[in-house]
Design a protein around this motif. Sequence first.
Motif, PDB file in Angstrom:
ATOM      1  N   ALA A   1      40.428  27.507  34.015  1.00 15.46           N
ATOM      2  CA  ALA A   1      40.119  28.876  34.422  1.00 15.46           C
ATOM      3  C   ALA A   1      38.996  29.439  33.561  1.00 15.46           C
ATOM      4  O   ALA A   1      39.012  29.321  32.340  1.00 15.46           O
ATOM      5  CB  ALA A   1      41.363  29.743  34.279  1.00 15.46           C
ATOM      6  N   LYS A   2      38.003  30.042  34.202  1.00 10.11           N
ATOM      7  CA  LYS A   2      36.922  30.730  33.511  1.00 10.11           C
ATOM      8  C   LYS A   2      37.145  32.239  33.607  1.00 10.11           C
ATOM      9  O   LYS A   2      37.965  32.719  34.392  1.00 10.11           O
ATOM     10  CB  LYS A   2      35.566  30.362  34.115  1.00 10.11           C
ATOM     11  CG  LYS A   2      35.220  28.870  33.981  1.00 10.11           C
ATOM     12  CD  LYS A   2      35.056  28.468  32.538  1.00 10.11           C
ATOM     13  CE  LYS A   2      34.594  27.025  32.401  1.00 10.11           C
ATOM     14  NZ  LYS A   2      34.485  26.614  30.976  1.00 10.11           N
ATOM     15  N   PHE A   3      36.386  32.979  32.805  1.00  8.74           N
ATOM     16  CA  PHE A   3      36.611  34.417  32.711  1.00  8.74           C
ATOM     17  C   PHE A   3      36.543  35.128  34.066  1.00  8.74           C
ATOM     18  O   PHE A   3      37.412  35.962  34.361  1.00  8.74           O
ATOM     19  CB  PHE A   3      35.615  35.031  31.724  1.00  8.74           C
ATOM     20  CG  PHE A   3      35.887  36.472  31.407  1.00  8.74           C
ATOM     21  CD1 PHE A   3      36.998  36.845  30.667  1.00  8.74           C
ATOM     22  CD2 PHE A   3      35.031  37.469  31.855  1.00  8.74           C
ATOM     23  CE1 PHE A   3      37.252  38.177  30.368  1.00  8.74           C
ATOM     24  CE2 PHE A   3      35.266  38.801  31.566  1.00  8.74           C
ATOM     25  CZ  PHE A   3      36.385  39.151  30.821  1.00  8.74           C
ATOM     26  N   PRO A   4      35.557  34.838  34.940  1.00 12.57           N
ATOM     27  CA  PRO A   4      35.560  35.516  36.246  1.00 12.57           C
ATOM     28  C   PRO A   4      36.832  35.237  37.058  1.00 12.57           C
ATOM     29  O   PRO A   4      37.334  36.133  37.748  1.00 12.57           O
ATOM     30  CB  PRO A   4      34.318  34.938  36.936  1.00 12.57           C
ATOM     31  CG  PRO A   4      33.424  34.512  35.819  1.00 12.57           C
ATOM     32  CD  PRO A   4      34.342  34.006  34.754  1.00 12.57           C
ATOM     33  N   ASP A   5      37.358  33.998  36.978  1.00 10.36           N
ATOM     34  CA  ASP A   5      38.610  33.683  37.675  1.00 10.36           C
ATOM     35  C   ASP A   5      39.760  34.509  37.103  1.00 10.36           C
ATOM     36  O   ASP A   5      40.604  35.037  37.840  1.00 10.36           O
ATOM     37  CB  ASP A   5      38.954  32.192  37.522  1.00 10.36           C
ATOM     38  CG  ASP A   5      37.806  31.280  37.902  1.00 10.36           C
ATOM     39  OD1 ASP A   5      37.197  31.521  38.964  1.00 10.36           O
ATOM     40  OD2 ASP A   5      37.516  30.333  37.141  1.00 10.36           O
ATOM     41  N   ILE A   6      39.775  34.629  35.790  1.00  9.78           N
ATOM     42  CA  ILE A   6      40.849  35.367  35.113  1.00  9.78           C
ATOM     43  C   ILE A   6      40.800  36.842  35.493  1.00  9.78           C
ATOM     44  O   ILE A   6      41.839  37.471  35.731  1.00  9.78           O
ATOM     45  CB  ILE A   6      40.736  35.162  33.589  1.00  9.78           C
ATOM     46  CG1 ILE A   6      41.006  33.691  33.249  1.00  9.78           C
ATOM     47  CG2 ILE A   6      41.710  36.071  32.846  1.00  9.78           C
ATOM     48  CD1 ILE A   6      40.677  33.311  31.820  1.00  9.78           C
ATOM     49  N   MET A   7      39.588  37.407  35.580  1.00  9.47           N
ATOM     50  CA  MET A   7      39.464  38.810  35.978  1.00  9.47           C
ATOM     51  C   MET A   7      39.906  39.013  37.432  1.00  9.47           C
ATOM     52  O   MET A   7      40.487  40.052  37.777  1.00  9.47           O
ATOM     53  CB  MET A   7      38.025  39.283  35.787  1.00  9.47           C
ATOM     54  CG  MET A   7      37.602  39.424  34.334  1.00  9.47           C
ATOM     55  SD  MET A   7      38.575  40.632  33.379  1.00  9.47           S
ATOM     56  CE  MET A   7      39.747  39.553  32.526  1.00  9.47           C
ATOM     57  N   GLN A   8      39.660  38.028  38.271  1.00 10.96           N
ATOM     58  CA  GLN A   8      40.127  38.113  39.660  1.00 10.96           C
ATOM     59  C   GLN A   8      41.650  38.110  39.704  1.00 10.96           C
ATOM     60  O   GLN A   8      42.260  38.880  40.462  1.00 10.96           O
ATOM     61  CB  GLN A   8      39.570  36.941  40.467  1.00 10.96           C
ATOM     62  CG  GLN A   8      39.834  37.034  41.970  1.00 10.96           C
ATOM     63  CD  GLN A   8      39.181  35.903  42.747  1.00 10.96           C
ATOM     64  OE1 GLN A   8      38.325  35.172  42.219  1.00 10.96           O
ATOM     65  NE2 GLN A   8      39.577  35.727  43.992  1.00 10.96           N
ATOM     66  N   ALA A   9      42.256  37.274  38.880  1.00 13.38           N
ATOM     67  CA  ALA A   9      43.724  37.242  38.815  1.00 13.38           C
ATOM     68  C   ALA A   9      44.277  38.539  38.234  1.00 13.38           C
ATOM     69  O   ALA A   9      45.346  39.006  38.639  1.00 13.38           O
ATOM     70  CB  ALA A   9      44.170  36.044  37.970  1.00 13.38           C
ATOM     71  N   LEU A  10      43.544  39.123  37.281  1.00  8.48           N
ATOM     72  CA  LEU A  10      43.991  40.385  36.696  1.00  8.48           C
ATOM     73  C   LEU A  10      44.002  41.499  37.740  1.00  8.48           C
ATOM     74  O   LEU A  10      44.924  42.325  37.779  1.00  8.48           O
ATOM     75  CB  LEU A  10      43.084  40.757  35.524  1.00  8.48           C
ATOM     76  CG  LEU A  10      43.465  42.015  34.740  1.00  8.48           C
ATOM     77  CD1 LEU A  10      44.807  41.830  34.051  1.00  8.48           C
ATOM     78  CD2 LEU A  10      42.390  42.350  33.713  1.00  8.48           C
ATOM     79  N   LYS A  11      42.979  41.513  38.601  1.00  5.22           N
ATOM     80  CA  LYS A  11      42.931  42.522  39.668  1.00  5.22           C
ATOM     81  C   LYS A  11      44.090  42.351  40.640  1.00  5.22           C
ATOM     82  O   LYS A  11      44.546  43.314  41.257  1.00  5.22           O
ATOM     83  CB  LYS A  11      41.599  42.434  40.413  1.00  5.22           C
ATOM     84  CG  LYS A  11      40.410  42.913  39.582  1.00  5.22           C
ATOM     85  CD  LYS A  11      39.093  42.709  40.308  1.00  5.22           C
ATOM     86  CE  LYS A  11      37.917  43.141  39.432  1.00  5.22           C
ATOM     87  NZ  LYS A  11      36.613  42.859  40.076  1.00  5.22           N
ATOM     88  N   ALA A  12      44.574  41.106  40.753  1.00 12.90           N
ATOM     89  CA  ALA A  12      45.737  40.843  41.602  1.00 12.90           C
ATOM     90  C   ALA A  12      47.042  41.099  40.856  1.00 12.90           C
ATOM     91  O   ALA A  12      48.121  40.809  41.378  1.00 12.90           O
ATOM     92  CB  ALA A  12      45.703  39.393  42.097  1.00 12.90           C
TER      93      ALA A  12
ATOM     94  N   THR B   1      33.684  46.165  30.530  1.00 11.50           N
ATOM     95  CA  THR B   1      33.202  46.541  31.858  1.00 11.50           C
ATOM     96  C   THR B   1      34.029  45.910  32.968  1.00 11.50           C
ATOM     97  O   THR B   1      34.125  46.459  34.067  1.00 11.50           O
ATOM     98  CB  THR B   1      31.726  46.153  32.027  1.00 11.50           C
ATOM     99  OG1 THR B   1      31.581  44.748  31.797  1.00 11.50           O
ATOM    100  CG2 THR B   1      30.858  46.899  31.026  1.00 11.50           C
ATOM    101  N   ASP B   2      34.639  44.752  32.706  1.00 15.04           N
ATOM    102  CA  ASP B   2      35.395  44.057  33.747  1.00 15.04           C
ATOM    103  C   ASP B   2      36.883  44.392  33.748  1.00 15.04           C
ATOM    104  O   ASP B   2      37.596  43.971  34.656  1.00 15.04           O
ATOM    105  CB  ASP B   2      35.242  42.539  33.592  1.00 15.04           C
ATOM    106  CG  ASP B   2      33.833  42.059  33.897  1.00 15.04           C
ATOM    107  OD1 ASP B   2      33.016  42.896  34.315  1.00 15.04           O
ATOM    108  OD2 ASP B   2      33.553  40.869  33.702  1.00 15.04           O
ATOM    109  N   SER B   3      37.349  45.133  32.744  1.00 13.31           N
ATOM    110  CA  SER B   3      38.789  45.340  32.652  1.00 13.31           C
ATOM    111  C   SER B   3      39.124  46.693  32.035  1.00 13.31           C
ATOM    112  O   SER B   3      38.945  46.894  30.829  1.00 13.31           O
ATOM    113  CB  SER B   3      39.434  44.223  31.812  1.00 13.31           C
ATOM    114  OG  SER B   3      40.786  44.516  31.553  1.00 13.31           O
ATOM    115  N   ASN B   4      39.618  47.613  32.860  1.00 11.17           N
ATOM    116  CA  ASN B   4      40.123  48.881  32.322  1.00 11.17           C
ATOM    117  C   ASN B   4      41.341  48.652  31.441  1.00 11.17           C
ATOM    118  O   ASN B   4      41.556  49.370  30.463  1.00 11.17           O
ATOM    119  CB  ASN B   4      40.476  49.839  33.465  1.00 11.17           C
ATOM    120  CG  ASN B   4      39.250  50.408  34.152  1.00 11.17           C
ATOM    121  OD1 ASN B   4      38.204  50.575  33.524  1.00 11.17           O
ATOM    122  ND2 ASN B   4      39.362  50.695  35.438  1.00 11.17           N
ATOM    123  N   LEU B   5      42.144  47.649  31.780  1.00  4.91           N
ATOM    124  CA  LEU B   5      43.336  47.347  30.983  1.00  4.91           C
ATOM    125  C   LEU B   5      42.942  47.033  29.548  1.00  4.91           C
ATOM    126  O   LEU B   5      43.560  47.530  28.601  1.00  4.91           O
ATOM    127  CB  LEU B   5      44.096  46.165  31.590  1.00  4.91           C
ATOM    128  CG  LEU B   5      45.278  45.638  30.759  1.00  4.91           C
ATOM    129  CD1 LEU B   5      46.374  46.686  30.642  1.00  4.91           C
ATOM    130  CD2 LEU B   5      45.827  44.341  31.379  1.00  4.91           C
TER     131      LEU B   5
END
Length: 408
Positions: A306-317, A357-361
């Motif tokens: 898993a790369k960071f963009p994949d992880i951010m996509q999972a975080l949004k889910a 920028t990619d994660s409010n959390l």
Amino acid sequence: MPNEKKQQIDVKKRIPSPKAKELFHDIRRKHEIGKNDLLISSGLTVSTLTRVLDELVGSGIISESGLGVSTGGRRPILYQVQGDYGYAFGLDISRVTSRLVLLDLAGDKLDATEWRMTEETTPERFMEQIIMQVHEWMDKHHIDFEQVIGMGIGAVGPLNREIGMIEEPEWFAAPGWNHVPAVHMLEDRLGIPVILDNGANTALIAESWANRTKDFRHMLYVHGGTGLRLGMMTDNKLIHGAVDMEGSFGQMIIQADGLPYRTTQGNFGALDTYASVYAIEREVNSRLRTGRSSVLRQLLPSGEPAKFPDIMQALKAMDPLVTEIVTQAATYFGIGLANLLNIMNPEKVILGGPLMTDSNLFFYTATQTAIRKTYHYPKYQVIFSKGTYGEEAIAIGAAQLMLSQLTV
């Protein structure tokens, strides 16, 4: 435009008079400013002020922009920077994405572009791209060589600012990024002045410019990405250590018997090991290998990490595994940030980079953790922000760094 070497125009001699430089500095930090306000702030006599302002207007660097509101006498003359007097390029050299922007003298952005830093992006190829883009923009915006103030660079450290060299940065995808004479390469091929500083510092310059009417005396900028990068400013002046200290925040030890750093040069238990893009990717992939369930198993080809963009996509889910790991990394980041606040006591902290920028959390967990662990809270209050310029802050600040040389 032909690629011949031209004689550089000395930036610091464009405004030769010290009094004129002081006035221009005051005018540049305002959209418009009245002659009466300049009289008060400068301490000059009316006749000297009038003479110096006439010199600046005559050179074309400022212009009269109208009349202000009367306070009982004549309406005061208003002055503003003449944006088309000159232009500066701002270059962000980072590990994943690099950017180039073009600003006019008033600080308005005229153009911007970015490049992904791949395994083929060697320094030589990258500089060729920059040179071609500069020439293209000068043609596009009808900019003469004499109008170019220069180029500022905000780069990944460590750096040697005095000789303009990127020394031994880590984790570039392409080879060759050690001991890169960036300033010499660009000055030699473009024939314009070039100045180098670390990217956290130039981002802080940009955000200070955005907050120039707020009168913050002490500010910090922290960039959370592949690594952690730090810039500090007091009384609108950058703090430079004896060596380039951009990566020092990431080497803060938060667990003395903790995990080893990812290279042999770093500290055991360093903040970077627990609270960076690298740290999040490491932890996610480690848990996936132990069999933890995650939506990432559906998002990734079999066996792919898993790369960071994949992880951010999972975080949004709202994936539970990813949410847990990002929260943990943000908590560590907040602890490190609290240590900084307890030492530096800044009034405002800007948090930039993909972690913010990619994660409010990540942003809110980190800042709330820092607030809870800050000494003298709630008496001591600090303002946290994601900033005004986002991912362009490093490049915009680099251009502003170049423009500020007019008043040095």
